[in-house]
Design an enzyme around this catalytic site. Structure first.
Site, PDB file in Angstrom:
ATOM      1  CE1 TYR A 144      71.784 -18.815 -14.244  1.00  0.00           C
ATOM      2  CE2 TYR A 144      72.660 -16.608 -13.912  1.00  0.00           C
ATOM      3  CZ  TYR A 144      71.829 -17.479 -14.596  1.00  0.00           C
ATOM      4  OH  TYR A 144      71.057 -17.001 -15.631  1.00  0.00           O
ATOM      5  CE  LYS A 148      72.746 -18.355 -18.089  1.00  0.00           C
ATOM      6  NZ  LYS A 148      72.103 -18.693 -19.388  1.00  0.00           N
TER       7      LYS A 148
END
Length: 235
Positions: A144, A148
């Protein structure tokens, strides 16, 4: 740019922060808000135009850009979570899915809508990123955070390249928000409505990056600490 009388498109707007952005835009005087989601049937907010959109489907993005040419504010909010070790057998699948939604999706949206934004005297893109673009929680957020971090770099590149056409780009960095995505995460969470209001105010003030809470500010400061936070202080 000013929110009053703007025409906005919000991705991932059927719940959480996306829905909060829709409410904040209406409250700030936007003349029209397109609320996009994979399943937009539940979007019933008065004054909102629901549109079906999956940001991982290039053909849907192209079709939507041809359909709604009056947009002068794009909010790239759609994103997916998911946790696990980067060494787990399914991490590559998780990484692929997160990259497609969290990084490639906003880039595809920017590519499709940049020519439309250029038609307006005032236009902007807001990219919803994360405090986890600068840090990882070992065994939990590796993929994740990678998606990002890529989204942050792409947002910076968009800002540089869209400056010539007068389109502002604001990157929103925030830690945990009180939404479905963070429901199982312990600790304090920010109000999505407050984050949405703060972000629109930052855009109107001409800011390029918003660190929306104390946790995000601390993580950002940790990038230049000695040793830097990302070398293991999150463990």
């Amino acid at each position: 740019m000013k929110i009053q009388n703007s025409v906005a498109l919000v991705t991932g707007s059927n719940r959480g922060l996306g829905a909060a952005f829709v409410r904040a835009l209406l409250a700030a005087g936007a003349s029209k808000v397109y609320a996009a989601a994979r399943d937009c049937k539940g979007i019933t907010e008065p004054g909102v135009v629901p549109v079906s959109l999956d940001v991982t489907r290039p053909e849907q993005i192209s079709a939507l850009a041809q359909e709604i040419g009056d947009v002068n504010l794009l909010i790239n909010n759609a994103g997916i979570g998911g946790a696990g070790s980067v060494l787990s057998p399914d991490s590559l699948t998780l990484l692929h899915n997160q990259f497609e939604t969290n990084a490639v999706g906003p880039l595809r949206m920017a590519q499709a809508f940049a020519p439309l934004l250029a038609r307006h005297d005032s236009s902007a893109i807001i990219n919803v990123i994360s405090a986890l673009s600068w840090a990882t929680l070992p065994g939990i957020t590796g993929t994740y955070s990678a998606s990002k971090a890529a989204a942050w770099a792409l947002s910076n590149a968009m800002r540089q390249e869209l400056k010539a056409q007068g389109t502002d780009v604001l990157s929103l960095h925030v830690a945990f928000i009180d939404t479905d995505m963070a429901r199982g995460v312990p600790g304090e969470k920010a109000s999505p409505d407050e984050i949405a209001r703060m972000t629109l105010s930052a855009l109107e003030a001409g800011e390029s990056e918003l660190l929306a809470d104390k946790v995000t500010e601390s993580v950002h400061a940790g990038l230049t600490s000695h040793p830097p936070m990302y070398l293991g202080m999150m463990g």
